[in-house]
Design a protein around this motif. Structure first.
Motif, PDB file in Angstrom:
ATOM      1  N   ILE A 231      14.305 -49.396   9.581  1.00  0.00           N
ATOM      2  CA  ILE A 231      15.542 -49.182   8.439  1.00  0.00           C
ATOM      3  C   ILE A 231      15.615 -47.633   8.620  1.00  0.00           C
ATOM      4  CG2 ILE A 231      15.735 -49.172   5.981  1.00  0.00           C
ATOM      5  CD1 ILE A 231      13.213 -51.094   5.818  1.00  0.00           C
ATOM      6  N   PRO A 232      17.181 -47.619   8.730  1.00  0.00           N
ATOM      7  CA  PRO A 232      17.805 -46.121   9.048  1.00  0.00           C
ATOM      8  C   PRO A 232      18.056 -45.573   7.913  1.00  0.00           C
ATOM      9  CG  PRO A 232      19.391 -47.781   9.484  1.00  0.00           C
ATOM     10  CD  PRO A 232      18.098 -48.620   9.377  1.00  0.00           C
ATOM     11  N   ALA A 233      16.943 -45.715   6.672  1.00  0.00           N
ATOM     12  CA  ALA A 233      17.286 -45.177   5.455  1.00  0.00           C
ATOM     13  C   ALA A 233      16.258 -43.972   5.231  1.00  0.00           C
ATOM     14  CB  ALA A 233      17.178 -46.071   4.172  1.00  0.00           C
ATOM     15  N   ILE A 234      16.807 -42.602   5.248  1.00  0.00           N
ATOM     16  CA  ILE A 234      16.039 -41.576   5.168  1.00  0.00           C
ATOM     17  C   ILE A 234      16.700 -40.584   4.278  1.00  0.00           C
ATOM     18  CG2 ILE A 234      15.062 -39.577   6.375  1.00  0.00           C
ATOM     19  CD1 ILE A 234      15.116 -41.299   9.106  1.00  0.00           C
ATOM     20  N   PRO A 235      15.719 -39.943   3.409  1.00  0.00           N
ATOM     21  CA  PRO A 235      16.529 -39.004   2.470  1.00  0.00           C
ATOM     22  C   PRO A 235      16.930 -37.548   2.902  1.00  0.00           C
ATOM     23  CG  PRO A 235      14.193 -40.135   1.795  1.00  0.00           C
ATOM     24  CD  PRO A 235      14.450 -40.234   3.135  1.00  0.00           C
ATOM     25  N   VAL A 236      17.680 -37.043   2.305  1.00  0.00           N
ATOM     26  CA  VAL A 236      18.192 -35.782   2.451  1.00  0.00           C
ATOM     27  C   VAL A 236      18.108 -34.845   1.319  1.00  0.00           C
ATOM     28  CG1 VAL A 236      20.428 -34.494   3.340  1.00  0.00           C
ATOM     29  CG2 VAL A 236      19.777 -36.589   4.339  1.00  0.00           C
ATOM     30  N   LEU A 348      22.070 -50.549   2.706  1.00  0.00           N
ATOM     31  CA  LEU A 348      21.589 -51.598   3.546  1.00  0.00           C
ATOM     32  C   LEU A 348      21.240 -52.584   2.766  1.00  0.00           C
ATOM     33  CD1 LEU A 348      19.147 -49.427   5.685  1.00  0.00           C
ATOM     34  CD2 LEU A 348      21.623 -49.966   6.482  1.00  0.00           C
ATOM     35  N   VAL A 349      22.031 -53.653   2.752  1.00  0.00           N
ATOM     36  CA  VAL A 349      22.000 -54.758   1.428  1.00  0.00           C
ATOM     37  C   VAL A 349      22.029 -56.214   2.363  1.00  0.00           C
ATOM     38  CG1 VAL A 349      22.814 -55.714  -0.674  1.00  0.00           C
ATOM     39  CG2 VAL A 349      22.888 -53.305  -0.262  1.00  0.00           C
ATOM     40  N   GLY A 350      21.081 -56.839   2.337  1.00  0.00           N
ATOM     41  CA  GLY A 350      20.941 -58.230   2.856  1.00  0.00           C
ATOM     42  C   GLY A 350      19.996 -58.583   3.636  1.00  0.00           C
ATOM     43  N   PRO A 351      19.921 -59.738   4.630  1.00  0.00           N
ATOM     44  CA  PRO A 351      18.625 -60.299   4.999  1.00  0.00           C
ATOM     45  C   PRO A 351      18.101 -59.092   6.112  1.00  0.00           C
ATOM     46  CG  PRO A 351      20.208 -61.761   5.160  1.00  0.00           C
ATOM     47  CD  PRO A 351      20.929 -60.455   4.734  1.00  0.00           C
TER      48      PRO A 351
END
Length: 834
Positions: A231-236, A348-351
């Protein structure tokens, strides 16, 4: 605690509570939300609560607009005031280029029904006299949005969810997910406190859930590990400061002055809004670091990082320049907290990739703005199978398994820095490049190739001058015609008049074979399957009958198929294909599904002289006839040899000219490129980039996935009747027929400005000024010598010859609906013999 539910939402921030609320509102009565700490304890609590109505993404614009409209209804439903200040949003511009950006924004806003108006510097000064405006070019003003209290709106949605039957449990942490074939077993642990830290207790349980939604915010990397995905979601880090009351502002409001709108000086890289007589400044500075790349420490709860004022000094001084009265005002409070980002800035929204009934809602850099709409549209996806808008641009599978944590860190830091940097439609960001390169990359670069990135692959956009003078700027971008335009035009002419060579290695490629392959593909796609040695263009549909994927299918043997689809959608297409194979194998028989993308390189050669170039290299008993229509007809595949390279040659051309796709062992790409360029020298073979190809395919009305083709239109609405075989049963057929024709895809020729072309985001109006549709693609036609575009309009005005108007750079320009494939409608050039 209840241990069996239909849907489990993990994460109690604004996004998670909205999803739980909307699932219940959509009719799911058995919904539970889990939060490991307290509601709003993640990024929600320190968010500034801004509500920008839209951005350049069509889907995200709809999400934001829904949120703004929805939040205004919450108090009537729940009795809780969400703290919505409808003060407006003022996007200021210091440069003409920024005004061009706003003109394009304006057209996108019209397609979503977002009201806005343009203001001159003097009009800004008249309304808000505390602002310095003499160095501004103007502004885009949205009077209907503003800001909201993040905690209050979250609690209002939580109350609304409870009123609709949602169970909300706090202090429970998810520690494991296990798919049981028809539901998820979710292991959860009760959390306690020790020394101010959140710690697990010995109390654990397992919750059985048919569906799971993760909205875990800063904890998305932990979620990824638990699920075994990326999941390429990383906080900044994002800083904002709150000033003491500004006497000038207090006096202005005391004398009846209206609240300032949320101020965005994009060229100065900040937003500012009023806060209790003072100002909140939120900068988007350079060098803000990513945090929690490998997980959030257990000790981090509703915490903040130390402020780094030196890092935002430039932005702070520019606020003083824009609001001179703020110069003597002291600082009252400061915040530096983690805000999740993704490489492209969209959530990132979805399956989730590879998983069943697992849904992601991660990576929200504008989480408060997007929360309401995300809940609404994700609930549609989950309860109805599809949303009313195409959500593909937000799908988590737009990033493939090649992505690493380091990539996510660097791209997310870059994305944060670019929040207010001009978003040219032709921009190409530099972080993490080059990463994925085809073998001929260095040779193409030596020829002047200027690359774009597609799914991590480097792909030539155009070929500029090899020995450019210092004054030539390959990186020059524009909302009008950039420095690259003249080269794309020359490349387009080269293909129409001679021969061009395009590197299409980034195509996604899959092989489907085995005893069940034919029956499966016949069900999975809407067109007739080709005969052995032939190819067909076909489409896989969604459950709702809309277009899910476009495939070129090559039938190599009776039960052996080679599938080619868009490179930008590799993981997205593969996930849908492989899940369908797994679902239908028991019915159709054994099906082998392989990803062969990185085994095959692809060069596309096209143009009236392309046959002459290939004739120089082909090794055949009768080379003079090897490429003739008799031995190598249009829409066929042949295994040929070009010099020492075995090639799977497909006679098809996305440019609408005589041409072939040359699929070759990827390790021979350098050799084959060299041979083709040498053989083509005497025939004027020209290397060609993606931008020229995009223009040429519009002259042929070739639809592209992600623009004309998507989950908000059926193949019939896209005008693809000739690729739909209604004599057979296929997935989504009845839903497609039941949908009917809500809008139609058309091609338009445009008498537009002398210095700009449409980008494919513009609004369409009839001659009376009524909004009737939107462009999905746009560019320049070298054949007609004018702008060209494709898009969707109401069926009643889709007839050839209909006069319309398109908004380009703030002005309306006349255009006309033309027949499909306005260039060579009879396909004579494609079929030409030799």
């Amino acid at each position: 605690m209840k241990t069996q539910v239909k849907a489990l939402v993990v994460g109690g921030g604004a996004v998670g509570t909205s999803i739980a609320y909307h699932l219940a509102r959509a009719g799911w009565s058995d919904v539970m939300l889990l939060e490991r700490d307290e509601l709003t304890s993640g990024s929600t609590w320190h968010a500034a609560g801004l509500l920008p109505l839209f951005n350049m993404s069509y889907a995200t614009t709809h999400i934001h607009k829904y949120s703004v409209d929805f939040y205004k209804t919450l108090e009537d439903e729940t009795g809780l005031n969400a703290g919505f200040s409808i003060c407006g949003n003022l996007r200021m511009a210091q440069t003409d280029d920024r005004m061009d950006e706003y003109r394009l924004y304006s057209s996108v806003a019209e397609t979503a029904g977002v009201y806005h108006e343009f203001l001159t510097p003097s009009e800004i000064k008249d309304r808000w006299p505390l602002l310095r405006t003499e160095d501004l070019k103007g502004a885009l003003f949205h009077p209907q949005d503003g800001y909201i209290n993040p905690a209050d709106v979250t609690m209002a949605m939580a109350k609304g969810a409870r009123q609709r039957g949602v169970i909300i449990e706090r202090k429970w942490q998810v520690d494991g997910y296990e798919w049981k074939g028809d539901h998820w077993d979710v292991t959860v642990t009760k959390m306690g406190e020790k020394g101010g830290n959140l710690v697990p207790t010995d109390e654990t349980t397992v919750i059985s859930a048919e569906h799971v939604v993760t909205a875990t915010g800063n904890h998305s990397q932990r979620t990824a590990k638990l699920l075994g995905i990326k999941i390429p979601a990383i906080p900044v880090e994002h800083q904002f400061i709150v000033t003491e009351p500004d006497p000038a502002l207090v006096e202005y409001r005391k004398n009846g002055g209206a609240e300032h709108p949320v101020l965005r000086d994009a060229d100065a890289k900040w937003y500012v809004r009023e806060e209790r007589g003072g100002w909140i400044l939120g900068p988007y500075e350079r060098n803000a670091p990513a945090r929690f790349a490998y997980g959030v420490p257990d000790s981090f709860r509703a915490d903040l990082f130390p402020l780094d004022l030196e890092r935002i000094e430039e932005e702070y001084m520019s606020m003083i320049h824009r609001i001179p009265s703020s110069e003597t005002v002291g600082l009252k409070d400061d915040f530096n907290g983690p805000i999740c980002y993704t490489p492209d800035g969209n959530p990132l929204v979805g399956p989730a990739p590879g998983l069943r009934n697992m849904w992601l809602a991660e990576g929200f850099s504008f989480g408060i703005t997007a929360a309401g709409g995300t809940g609404y549209y994700l609930a549609q996806l989950m309860t109805q199978g599809e949303a009313e808008i195409d959500m593909a641009s937000l799908d988590p599978k737009r990033y493939g398994p090649w992505m690493t944590t380091e990539y996510g860190v660097k791209k997310n830091e870059e994305c944060y820095e670019h929040v207010y940097i001009l978003h040219h439609p032709d921009e190409e960001r530099e972080a993490c490049r080059p990463l994925r390169t085809a073998p001929a990359y260095d040779m193409q670069k030596a020829l002047g190739a200027q690359f774009g990135q597609v799914n991590g692959w480097e792909r030539p956009n155009y070929y500029g001058p090899k020995d450019a003078p210092d004054s030539f700027d390959h990186d020059s971008r524009s909302f009008r015609r950039g420095a690259w335009w003249q080269y794309a035009e020359a490349e387009s002419k080269a293909i129409r008049d001679g021969a061009g060579l395009i590197d299409a290695t980034a195509f996604a490629k899959h092989r489907i074979s085995g005893p069940g392959a034919t029956a499966f593909l016949d069900w999975f796609t809407c067109n007739k399957l080709p005969k052995v040695g032939r190819i067909n263009l076909t489409y896989a549909l969604t459950d709702a009958g809309t277009t899910r994927t476009e495939y070129t299918i090559v039938r190599e043997a009776e039960d052996d198929y080679y599938l080619v689809s868009a490179g930008a959608w590799h993981a997205y297409d593969q996930d849908y294909l492989f899940k369908a194979v797994a679902d239908k194998e028991a019915e159709f028989g054994r099906i082998n599904a392989e990803d062969v993308t990185t085994q095959w390189g692809v060069f596309a050669i096209a143009g009236p002289k392309s046959r002459d170039v290939l004739a120089e290299l082909i090794r055949d008993a009768d080379p003079e006839t090897a490429l003739s229509n008799k031995r190598f007809p249009w829409l066929t595949m042949r295994n040929i040899e070009l010099g020492m390279c075995p090639v799977k040659a497909i006679r098809v051309a996305y440019t609408g000219e005589l041409g072939w796709e040359l699929h070759h062992p990827i390790e021979m790409g350098r050799y084959l490129w060299t041979q083709l360029m040498a053989a083509g020298e005497k025939h004027g073979l020209t290397p060609v980039g993606a931008r020229a190809q995009n223009w040429l395919r519009q002259e042929k009305s070739y639809r592209a996935f992600g623009t004309e083709l998507g989950r908000d239109a059926t193949p019939a609405e896209a005008g693809l009747d000739r690729f739909i075989d209604l004599s057979k049963d296929f997935h989504g057929k009845q839903a497609m027929l039941d949908t009917g024709i809500r809008s139609k895809c058309v091609t338009l020729l445009i008498d537009g400005p002398a210095d700009a072309d449409p980008w494919g985001k513009e609004a369409l109006r009839d001659m009376e000024g009524n909004y009737v549709g939107r462009l999905t693609s746009g560019g320049w036609s070298v054949h007609f010598g004018k702008q060209i575009g494709m898009g969707y309009v109401k069926p009643a005005i889709a007839e050839v010859g209909t006069k319309l108007q398109v908004k380009i750079m703030g002005q309306m320009w006349p255009c006309e609906v033309v027949e499909d494939s306005p260039y060579d409608p009879a396909n004579k050039t494609i079929r030409v013999d030799g």
